[in-house]
Design a protein around this motif. Structure first.
Motif, mmCIF file in Angstrom:
data_model
loop_
_atom_site.group_PDB
_atom_site.id
_atom_site.type_symbol
_atom_site.label_atom_id
_atom_site.label_comp_id
_atom_site.label_asym_id
_atom_site.label_seq_id
_atom_site.Cartn_x
_atom_site.Cartn_y
_atom_site.Cartn_z
ATOM 1 N N TRP A 163 -2.729 -4.388 8.668
ATOM 2 C CA TRP A 163 -3.841 -4.059 7.946
ATOM 3 C C TRP A 163 -3.278 -3.195 6.989
ATOM 4 N N ARG A 164 -1.868 -3.479 6.601
ATOM 5 C CA ARG A 164 -1.326 -2.552 4.907
ATOM 6 C C ARG A 164 -0.792 -4.506 4.300
ATOM 7 N N ASP A 165 -0.295 -5.327 4.966
ATOM 8 C CA ASP A 165 0.101 -6.682 4.610
ATOM 9 C C ASP A 165 -1.689 -7.116 3.496
ATOM 10 N N LEU A 166 -2.542 -7.274 4.629
ATOM 11 C CA LEU A 166 -3.918 -7.386 3.937
ATOM 12 C C LEU A 166 -4.271 -6.626 3.124
ATOM 13 N N PHE A 167 -4.666 -5.424 3.207
ATOM 14 C CA PHE A 167 -4.329 -4.359 1.899
ATOM 15 C C PHE A 167 -4.011 -4.041 0.745
ATOM 16 N N GLU A 168 -2.817 -4.728 0.702
ATOM 17 C CA GLU A 168 -1.892 -4.959 -0.363
ATOM 18 C C GLU A 168 -2.045 -6.040 -1.017
ATOM 19 N N ALA A 169 -1.930 -7.489 0.292
ATOM 20 C CA ALA A 169 -2.020 -8.843 -0.822
ATOM 21 C C ALA A 169 -3.359 -8.860 -1.621
ATOM 22 N N CYS A 170 -5.013 -8.138 -1.308
ATOM 23 C CA CYS A 170 -5.884 -7.847 -1.523
ATOM 24 C C CYS A 170 -5.766 -7.043 -3.405
ATOM 25 N N CYS A 171 -4.959 -6.074 -3.107
ATOM 26 C CA CYS A 171 -4.868 -5.132 -4.267
ATOM 27 C C CYS A 171 -4.089 -6.320 -4.941
ATOM 28 N N THR A 172 -3.001 -6.857 -4.758
ATOM 29 C CA THR A 172 -2.606 -8.095 -5.421
ATOM 30 C C THR A 172 -2.770 -8.856 -6.126
ATOM 31 N N THR A 173 -3.780 -9.295 -5.346
ATOM 32 C CA THR A 173 -4.773 -9.947 -5.849
ATOM 33 C C THR A 173 -6.185 -9.800 -6.854
ATOM 34 N N PHE A 174 -6.462 -8.528 -6.526
ATOM 35 C CA PHE A 174 -7.380 -8.014 -7.727
ATOM 36 C C PHE A 174 -6.657 -6.843 -8.337
ATOM 37 N N SER A 175 -5.536 -7.368 -8.938
ATOM 38 C CA SER A 175 -4.532 -6.801 -9.379
ATOM 39 C C SER A 175 -4.336 -5.087 -9.472
ATOM 40 N N VAL A 176 -4.833 -4.319 -9.136
ATOM 41 C CA VAL A 176 -4.809 -2.914 -8.299
ATOM 42 C C VAL A 176 -4.361 -2.495 -7.630
ATOM 43 N N ASN A 177 -2.990 -3.196 -7.356
ATOM 44 C CA ASN A 177 -2.203 -2.528 -6.722
ATOM 45 C C ASN A 177 -0.675 -1.427 -7.479
ATOM 46 N N HIS A 178 -1.238 -1.088 -8.529
ATOM 47 C CA HIS A 178 -0.143 -0.626 -9.039
ATOM 48 C C HIS A 178 -1.044 1.085 -8.803
ATOM 49 N N HIS A 179 -1.705 0.984 -8.086
ATOM 50 C CA HIS A 179 -2.666 2.008 -7.996
ATOM 51 C C HIS A 179 -2.423 2.943 -6.750
ATOM 52 N N LEU A 180 -1.664 1.799 -5.984
ATOM 53 C CA LEU A 180 -1.131 2.384 -4.701
ATOM 54 C C LEU A 180 0.281 2.383 -4.319
ATOM 55 N N THR A 181 1.510 2.336 -5.707
ATOM 56 C CA THR A 181 2.736 2.740 -5.472
ATOM 57 C C THR A 181 2.950 3.238 -7.154
ATOM 58 N N ASP A 182 2.098 3.673 -8.201
ATOM 59 C CA ASP A 182 2.018 4.312 -9.192
ATOM 60 C C ASP A 182 1.500 5.674 -9.410
ATOM 61 N N PRO A 183 1.529 6.858 -9.730
ATOM 62 C CA PRO A 183 0.816 8.160 -9.492
ATOM 63 C C PRO A 183 0.150 8.178 -10.792
ATOM 64 N N SER A 184 0.484 7.906 -12.307
ATOM 65 C CA SER A 184 -0.332 7.673 -12.813
ATOM 66 C C SER A 184 -0.784 6.591 -13.792
ATOM 67 N N PRO A 185 -1.700 7.098 -14.413
ATOM 68 C CA PRO A 185 -1.980 6.226 -14.717
ATOM 69 C C PRO A 185 -1.746 5.449 -16.085
#
Length: 123
Positions: free
Chosen positions: A40-62
């Protein structure tokens, strides 16, 4: 005709808001009983990377202007709500949390659970 589909697909990839139904990209619902966290994690991270929003999972600040960041963060939270089994919702989601907070709660829950299961198997 192919060119039109290519343009449509490209637009959808560049605009994460074009895809509010995350289940079309992540076909696994996270569930404690299924032991499916890693896939699940691998698929969700891949999706977030595809849509360029993966920083919302790894970086707490805007990382962009707050209004834009807030909208994207809300989208990632909607995606997370959409692919987590309802039995987990109250365990990991709290009012006012960012996607980063929720992501870390999920990780903590499953890492703790993995450690408990490993000790159980050792015995």
């Amino acid at each position: 005709m192919t060119n039109n589909n290519t343009t449509t697909n490209k637009d959808a990839m560049e605009n994460p808001f074009a895809n509010t139904n995350i289940q079309s990209n992540v076909s696994i619902n996270l569930d404690l009983e299924e032991l499916n966290y890693d896939s699940w994690r691998d698929l969700f991270e891949a999706c977030c990377t595809t849509f360029s929003v993966n920083h919302h999972l790894t970086d707490p600040s805007p990382t962009e202007p707050f209004a834009d960041w807030s909208k994207l963060d809300s989208l990632v939270k909607i995606w997370l709500y959409g692919i987590v089994h309802k039995s987990l919702i109250q365990m990991i989601f709290k009012k006012g949390m960012t996607a980063y907070d929720i992501w870390n709660n999920i990780e903590d829950l499953f890492n703790d659970n993995k450690d408990a299961r490993a000790m159980e198997l050792d015995q």
